[in-house]
Design an enzyme around this catalytic site. Structure first.
Site, PDB file in Angstrom:
ATOM      1  N   HIS A  24       4.219   7.815  11.856  1.00 25.20           N
ATOM      2  CA  HIS A  24       3.210   7.956  10.806  1.00 25.20           C
ATOM      3  C   HIS A  24       2.933   9.432  10.491  1.00 25.20           C
ATOM      4  O   HIS A  24       2.376   9.740   9.438  1.00 25.20           O
ATOM      5  CB  HIS A  24       1.917   7.255  11.232  1.00 25.20           C
ATOM      6  CG  HIS A  24       1.572   6.089  10.341  1.00 25.20           C
ATOM      7  ND1 HIS A  24       2.454   5.058  10.086  1.00 25.20           N
ATOM      8  CD2 HIS A  24       0.456   5.808   9.622  1.00 25.20           C
ATOM      9  CE1 HIS A  24       1.877   4.195   9.279  1.00 25.20           C
ATOM     10  NE2 HIS A  24       0.679   4.627   8.964  1.00 25.20           N
TER      11      HIS A  24
ATOM     12  N   HIS B 299      -0.766   1.917  -0.741  1.00 26.02           N
ATOM     13  CA  HIS B 299      -2.132   1.618  -0.318  1.00 26.02           C
ATOM     14  C   HIS B 299      -2.795   0.662  -1.309  1.00 26.02           C
ATOM     15  O   HIS B 299      -2.731   0.878  -2.518  1.00 26.02           O
ATOM     16  CB  HIS B 299      -2.966   2.908  -0.257  1.00 26.02           C
ATOM     17  CG  HIS B 299      -2.694   3.734   0.963  1.00 26.02           C
ATOM     18  ND1 HIS B 299      -3.011   5.075   1.061  1.00 26.02           N
ATOM     19  CD2 HIS B 299      -2.142   3.400   2.170  1.00 26.02           C
ATOM     20  CE1 HIS B 299      -2.662   5.531   2.242  1.00 26.02           C
ATOM     21  NE2 HIS B 299      -2.139   4.537   2.934  1.00 26.02           N
TER      22      HIS B 299
ATOM     23  N   ARG C 177       6.417   3.426   5.525  1.00 25.13           N
ATOM     24  CA  ARG C 177       6.122   3.070   6.909  1.00 25.13           C
ATOM     25  C   ARG C 177       7.429   2.782   7.648  1.00 25.13           C
ATOM     26  O   ARG C 177       8.435   2.399   7.034  1.00 25.13           O
ATOM     27  CB  ARG C 177       5.225   1.829   6.968  1.00 25.13           C
ATOM     28  CG  ARG C 177       3.903   1.964   6.215  1.00 25.13           C
ATOM     29  CD  ARG C 177       3.152   0.644   6.209  1.00 25.13           C
ATOM     30  NE  ARG C 177       1.874   0.733   5.515  1.00 25.13           N
ATOM     31  CZ  ARG C 177       1.692   0.460   4.218  1.00 25.13           C
ATOM     32  NH1 ARG C 177       2.737   0.065   3.481  1.00 25.13           N
ATOM     33  NH2 ARG C 177       0.506   0.562   3.659  1.00 25.13           N
TER      34      ARG C 177
ATOM     35  N   ARG D 198       4.707  10.243   7.465  1.00 24.89           N
ATOM     36  CA  ARG D 198       4.012   9.638   6.311  1.00 24.89           C
ATOM     37  C   ARG D 198       2.796  10.489   5.945  1.00 24.89           C
ATOM     38  O   ARG D 198       2.550  10.757   4.766  1.00 24.89           O
ATOM     39  CB  ARG D 198       3.597   8.213   6.690  1.00 24.89           C
ATOM     40  CG  ARG D 198       2.878   7.415   5.595  1.00 24.89           C
ATOM     41  CD  ARG D 198       2.803   5.961   6.057  1.00 24.89           C
ATOM     42  NE  ARG D 198       1.836   5.157   5.328  1.00 24.89           N
ATOM     43  CZ  ARG D 198       2.089   4.544   4.179  1.00 24.89           C
ATOM     44  NH1 ARG D 198       3.275   4.678   3.610  1.00 24.89           N
ATOM     45  NH2 ARG D 198       1.184   3.793   3.589  1.00 24.89           N
TER      46      ARG D 198
ATOM     47  N   TYR E 207      -6.474  11.995   2.772  1.00 24.60           N
ATOM     48  CA  TYR E 207      -5.568  13.141   2.688  1.00 24.60           C
ATOM     49  C   TYR E 207      -6.162  14.287   1.875  1.00 24.60           C
ATOM     50  O   TYR E 207      -5.730  15.429   2.023  1.00 24.60           O
ATOM     51  CB  TYR E 207      -4.221  12.704   2.099  1.00 24.60           C
ATOM     52  CG  TYR E 207      -3.514  11.720   2.985  1.00 24.60           C
ATOM     53  CD1 TYR E 207      -2.954  12.118   4.199  1.00 24.60           C
ATOM     54  CD2 TYR E 207      -3.429  10.366   2.648  1.00 24.60           C
ATOM     55  CE1 TYR E 207      -2.328  11.207   5.036  1.00 24.60           C
ATOM     56  CE2 TYR E 207      -2.793   9.457   3.473  1.00 24.60           C
ATOM     57  CZ  TYR E 207      -2.251   9.885   4.674  1.00 24.60           C
ATOM     58  OH  TYR E 207      -1.643   8.985   5.497  1.00 24.60           O
TER      59      TYR E 207
ATOM     60  N   LYS F 219       3.539  -4.358   3.106  1.00 23.59           N
ATOM     61  CA  LYS F 219       2.636  -5.318   3.744  1.00 23.59           C
ATOM     62  C   LYS F 219       2.272  -6.432   2.772  1.00 23.59           C
ATOM     63  O   LYS F 219       2.165  -6.208   1.570  1.00 23.59           O
ATOM     64  CB  LYS F 219       1.364  -4.604   4.200  1.00 23.59           C
ATOM     65  CG  LYS F 219       1.564  -3.678   5.403  1.00 23.59           C
ATOM     66  CD  LYS F 219       0.244  -3.072   5.826  1.00 23.59           C
ATOM     67  CE  LYS F 219       0.369  -2.231   7.078  1.00 23.59           C
ATOM     68  NZ  LYS F 219      -0.931  -1.659   7.493  1.00 23.59           N
TER      69      LYS F 219
END
Length: 300
Positions: free
Chosen positions: A246, A272, A150, A249, A281, A174
């Site tokens: 993004h 994730h 990110r 990404r 995806y 995150k």
């Protein structure tokens, strides 16, 4: 409106920055969404956050839909205000959460936008590397596409997070989660070239802050700075469409899966928490296969 409303927002922003460690980009979104709700309160002559009722929230949502905002944007506004009121409840600044009963609209099922390999090659070839900023931009592009990280994670990378012997970078993701992500030979070469020459030039003799990417003033490159850099690079490439960080990404994940990577590996590389976030995806790659089949098979 009372001064307490603005004080509440100030406290909430500090909570996001200090306790939640949100990126500046995320904080700006929260600030914008809460301020927009304050504007609604003024229009409706609601003086205090304590006075907001569920019926007021329904009127606010109606106004959002009248502006023809997307379901994704409306969902973000609701989610933001829900978090805001949860914080206010925790701090005992309100007695109840009028957002609690509001249902978040389901987002449209849109496939992630990504570059085809030919497009990406054009993008990379359009990068000039004659200047310090050009070398930085090429290294930035190679790292974003080469790792799928990110933008907020990219801006946090320090020189000490890079291991050129193993070609890996320690990514601070995150929720204070960390992961090691490998990068390829193209990113390796561009990063080494940038660090050895261009980065020193951009610092302009200032004290080294340790962050990998430097802006033209010598300070750390921010999320917003990355977006501006990518937009300018995209304009020079003569490609059609739009770019957002993004998208690189999405492109990383799509190309990995298209070339045989397993879903769990891509999930770990992307950071994730849930496999369902990565599974989107597979729809992209399946759609790509279908289009290729339909456009190339003689009896399609």
């Amino acid at each position: 409106m009372t001064e307490n409303v603005n004080i509440s927002l100030k406290l909430f922003i500090e909570y996001l920055q200090i306790e939640k460690n949100c990126s500046q980009y995320t904080v700006e979104h929260y600030h914008h969404d809460v301020t927009d709700f304050f504007d609604f309160m003024k229009e409706e002559a609601i003086l205090s956050l304590k006075d907001v009722q569920y019926s007021d929230v329904r009127i606010y949502l109606t106004k959002l839909y009248e502006k023809q905002l997307s379901r994704k944007t409306v969902a973000r506004r609701i989610s933001c205000l829900r978090s805001f009121y949860k914080f206010l409840l925790r701090e005992k600044l309100v007695d109840e959460n009028p957002m609690a009963l509001v249902s978040i609209p389901k987002a449209e099922k849109r496939l992630p936008d990504f570059f085809y390999e030919q497009e990406l090659n054009v993008f990379f070839e359009s990068c000039e590397t004659d200047t310090a900023l050009g070398k930085r931009n090429k290294a930035l592009l190679e790292l974003l596409y080469g790792t799928g990280i990110r933008v907020s994670e990219c801006c946090k990378i320090r020189l000490t997070d890079l291991d050129f012997y193993l070609s890996t970078v320690l990514v601070h993701g995150k929720g204070h989660k960390q992961r090691y992500v490998p990068f390829g030979s193209f990113a390796h070469d561009e990063l080494e070239s940038y660090i050895q020459t261009a980065r020193r030039d951009l610092l302009k003799g200032k004290e080294d802050h340790g962050f990998l990417f430097v802006n033209f003033r010598g300070g750390p490159l921010t999320d917003r700075g990355v977006r501006e850099v990518l937009n300018k690079m995209f304009e020079k490439s003569a490609l059609h469409g739009k770019i957002h960080p993004h998208k690189l990404r999405h492109t990383f994940a799509t190309h990995m899966l298209s070339n045989g990577a397993d879903l769990r590996t891509v999930q770990e590389l992307l950071g994730h928490a849930f496999l369902s976030s990565t599974q989107v995806y597979t729809h992209v790659t399946n759609e790509h296969l279908r289009r290729t089949y339909m456009s190339t098979h003689p009896r399609a």
